[in-house]
Design a protein around this motif. Structure first.
Motif, short mmCIF file in Angstrom:
data_model
loop_
_atom_site.label_atom_id
_atom_site.label_comp_id
_atom_site.label_asym_id
_atom_site.label_seq_id
_atom_site.Cartn_x
_atom_site.Cartn_y
_atom_site.Cartn_z
N SER A 546 0.83 -1.20 0.00
CA SER A 546 0.00 0.00 0.00
C SER A 546 0.86 1.25 0.00
O SER A 546 1.90 1.32 0.66
N SER A 547 0.44 2.22 -0.77
CA SER A 547 1.17 3.50 -0.83
C SER A 547 0.62 4.51 0.16
O SER A 547 1.09 5.64 0.22
N GLU A 548 -0.39 4.11 0.93
CA GLU A 548 -0.97 5.03 1.89
C GLU A 548 -0.01 5.24 3.06
O GLU A 548 0.68 4.31 3.50
N PRO A 549 0.08 6.49 3.58
CA PRO A 549 1.02 6.79 4.68
C PRO A 549 0.81 5.88 5.89
O PRO A 549 1.76 5.41 6.50
N VAL A 550 -0.44 5.64 6.24
CA VAL A 550 -0.77 4.75 7.34
C VAL A 550 -1.49 3.55 6.77
O VAL A 550 -2.56 3.69 6.16
N PRO A 551 -0.92 2.32 6.87
CA PRO A 551 -1.57 1.13 6.31
C PRO A 551 -2.98 0.96 6.85
O PRO A 551 -3.25 1.25 8.03
N PRO A 552 -3.91 0.55 6.02
CA PRO A 552 -5.28 0.32 6.49
C PRO A 552 -5.30 -0.70 7.62
O PRO A 552 -4.45 -1.59 7.70
N SER A 553 -6.31 -0.57 8.45
CA SER A 553 -6.42 -1.45 9.62
C SER A 553 -7.46 -2.53 9.35
O SER A 553 -8.60 -2.22 9.01
N TRP A 554 -7.06 -3.80 9.50
CA TRP A 554 -8.00 -4.89 9.34
C TRP A 554 -8.09 -5.68 10.63
O TRP A 554 -7.16 -5.68 11.46
N VAL A 555 -9.17 -6.39 10.80
CA VAL A 555 -9.42 -7.10 12.05
C VAL A 555 -9.22 -8.60 11.87
O VAL A 555 -8.47 -9.23 12.63
N SER A 556 -9.87 -9.18 10.89
CA SER A 556 -9.78 -10.63 10.72
C SER A 556 -9.97 -11.01 9.26
O SER A 556 -10.55 -10.25 8.48
N ILE A 557 -9.48 -12.22 8.95
CA ILE A 557 -9.62 -12.80 7.61
C ILE A 557 -10.19 -14.19 7.76
O ILE A 557 -9.77 -14.95 8.64
N LEU A 558 -11.15 -14.53 6.92
CA LEU A 558 -11.77 -15.85 6.95
C LEU A 558 -11.49 -16.56 5.63
O LEU A 558 -12.12 -16.28 4.62
N PRO A 559 -10.51 -17.52 5.61
CA PRO A 559 -10.21 -18.25 4.38
C PRO A 559 -11.18 -19.42 4.19
O PRO A 559 -11.82 -19.88 5.13
N TYR A 560 -11.20 -19.93 2.94
CA TYR A 560 -12.08 -21.06 2.61
C TYR A 560 -11.23 -22.20 2.07
O TYR A 560 -10.33 -21.99 1.25
N ASN A 561 -11.49 -23.42 2.53
CA ASN A 561 -10.75 -24.60 2.09
C ASN A 561 -11.60 -25.36 1.07
O ASN A 561 -12.63 -25.95 1.42
#
Length: 607
Positions: A546-561
């Motif tokens: 990311s080129s943004e000065p402050v990286p975006p904030s994420w909470v969780s990721i849900l992958p699929y198998n």
């Protein structure tokens, strides 16, 4: 082609002696001796065949064999293993039995008739080729006439009534042959052959109109004068002659209700030499047998009107492969004039023109590959998928060229990866960081994403055409709209998440343009997105580009198998153990990500 004797035989008493009358190009041809046609004298013409041999050819024809009385040799083709003889109609059965007693004779059949598949009407009101060219516009040929084409010329043979090659709107011609009058001047007196050549010229020949750099060279082969005096033996000889003359594409602008072994042998000979064969489906408004268009190795073309409906005269059936405009077609005509053409012959000429465009731009593609591209890129009409009226659909010139570009690039890059690419092929690779990848789908539902723009801009329909979705819709997810069916007629957007069902495991080749930046806007809340990387990366590094000065904030990721068809444990930002954000995200997969703030996946072309 040196070594192929297209000689005829003159009967002298009870013996036969070969006569070579002239040499045209690289093919030896000769004149038809008495009579010009069996029909002209009231005689019956038979085709007498030698047997196929183990080498893939045919047993040799005898150079000097006594024949029964009242039998006259007419044509001879050692390449195709047949001669034609003219006999008294009152003695047909007797002569047939006498011939079958000769040791070299394998089988005998009548020389069946063919008729042209169209009509032409001269129109003095048409003064130039720019008149109502709705047919070219409908198949998109008007958008590719200025396409930057390869310097090598494509040879297209047109077998019908010859051609008036003095017309200014016809591209240069390689000398064909006149099988009706048996000379080297296939001059058209009917106008139909000229019009067919004109359609091909309008589509594929406009990009270059000089002899030294022609994009298309025509090979006119004349097998009849009036359009109703064509026969299968001349058809077969013309097909083989055009093949030996180096034709890439052969248009057979005629047909009939009876098959012919001579034509079958000629078609097999042409296919063996890599020729693409095209023929009209016929103009009888029927689904009965029609040859040679019903041959498996020939593209059968039907006609559509301006409404896209099947023309009232067009044949149809299980052999119909493609359709094209075949009504009110403006084309060059005799004496440098123009005409209005109607018939499936004109539709077939349009397909031949588009095929010539492809072959010129991508000379490395085979006849079978071009045939498949024409099918897969056609605009579907009628019932979904192939049907008996429209086949695979309406020929589509821009889509066919785009599909050819994609296939040609894949072949080149695969060869490049295997180290089998020549210096010339390396120089021909497109600029920029373009590569080929494989998208692997497992059985069941797949969460997928494409990390870069498809170079060919394939639509979803084309991209997943080989995937058996078992009738399931392909879905995408929009934050404001929720689950939304993916538009099948647009290309998947980079980094968007797609939900695709596959009945069995399948691999989809992707030609990606890595030379362009890819971005994906993520909104606060849940988003369905794909990884911006081409390799597995830890989840915590997803925003490292990311080129943004402050990286975006994420909470969780849900992958699929896809193997278990279940979601895996969540990945938590800053988490450890089974929820650790060091767990990797595979490329080409989509996942759910919950954003605490708005953000953007960015992957520059340099990364």
């Amino acid at each position: 082609m040196v070594g192929h004797n297209w000689g005829c035989l003159i009967r002298s008493g009870c013996s036969i002696r070969p006569v070579i009358m002239g040499c045209i190009g690289l093919v030896v041809v000769c004149g038809l001796i008495f009579p010009a046609t069996g029909a002209d004298t009231g005689d019956v013409r038979l085709i007498v065949y030698t047997a196929p041999n183990e080498s893939g050819g045919y047993d040799p024809l005898p150079p000097d064999v006594p024949l029964p009385d009242n039998v006259t040799y007419s044509l001879r083709s050692p390449t195709l293993g047949f001669i034609t003889v003219d006999i008294d109609p009152n003695e047909t059965e007797y002569i047939r039995n006498e011939l079958l007693n000769l040791p070299w004779v394998h089988e005998i059949e009548p020389d069946v008739h063919r008729t042209i598949s169209g009509t032409v009407t001269s129109d003095e009101m048409i003064t130039n080729r720019s008149s109502d060219q709705w047919a070219l516009v409908r198949i998109g040929a008007d958008t590719v006439q200025d396409f930057g084409l390869n310097t090598s010329a494509v040879k297209v043979a047109v077998i019908s009534t010859g051609a008036d090659m003095t017309h200014p709107d016809l591209v240069p011609a390689f000398r064909g042959y006149d099988w009706a009058d048996q000379d080297s001047r296939p001059e058209d007196t009917n106008g139909y052959g000229t019009a067919l050549c004109g359609v091909i010229s309008d589509i594929a020949g406009n990009v270059s109109r000089n002899q030294t750099n022609a994009s298309v060279i025509l090979i006119p082969e004349r097998i009849g004068t009036s359009g109703n005096d064509l026969v299968a033996s001349r058809s077969a000889l013309a097909i083989a002659h055009a093949t030996d003359a180096g034709a890439d594409i052969i248009l057979m602008g005629y047909g009939g209700t009876e098959p012919s072994r001579a034509e079958d042998r000629a078609i097999a000979y042409a296919k063996e030499h890599g020729v693409l064969l095209i023929a009209p489906a016929g103009d009888e408004d029927s689904n009965t047998m029609h040859s040679p268009s019903d041959h498996f190795d020939v593209i059968s073309v039907g006609s559509v009107a301006k409404t896209d409906g099947l023309s009232y005269f067009s044949n149809y059936g299980i052999y119909t492969e493609l359709v094209a405009p075949g009504e009110e077609v403006i084309a060059p005509f005799l004496n440098r004039s123009y005409c209005r053409g109607r018939g499936t012959g004109f539709a077939a000429a349009a397909v031949a023109g588009v095929a010539a465009l492809i072959k010129n731009q991508y000379p490395g593609l085979s006849a079978e590959e071009i045939r498949t591209l024409l099918q897969s890129s056609a605009t579907d009409l009628g019932r979904t998928g192939r049907d008996i009226y429209y086949g695979y659909g309406l020929i589509n010139a821009p889509a066919a060229l785009k599909a050819a570009s994609d296939l040609s690039l894949q072949k080149t890059l695969i060869a490049f990866q295997k180290g089998a690419v020549s210096r010339e092929m390396r120089r021909s690779l497109p600029p920029g960081n373009i590569t080929v990848h494989e998208l692997r789908l497992g059985s069941g539902w797949n969460f997928i994403s494409i990390p870069a723009q498809l170079r060919s801009q394939k639509t979803c329909r084309d991209l997943f055409s080989k995937v058996n979705t078992d009738g399931h819709t392909i879905w995408t997810y929009k934050n404001t709209e929720g689950w939304t069916p993916q538009n099948p007629d647009i290309s998947p957007a980079p980094l968007d998440g797609l939900l695709v069902y596959a009945d069995t495991p399948v691999t989809v080749p992707l030609v990606l343009d890595m030379n362009k930046n890819r971005t994906k806007t993520l909104e606060r809340g849940w988003n369905l997105a794909g990884s911006p990387a081409l390799q597995e990366i830890p989840a915590r590094d997803l925003f490292s580009y990311s080129s943004e000065p402050v990286p975006p904030s994420w909470v969780s990721i849900l992958p699929y198998n896809v193997s278990t068809q279940q979601y895996e444990p969540a990945i938590i930002s800053g988490g450890t153990g089974r929820f650790s954000d060091s767990r990797t995200i595979p490329p080409f997969t989509a996942f759910w990500i919950f954003m605490e703030t708005n953000g953007t996946f960015i992957r520059s072309s340099e990364v």
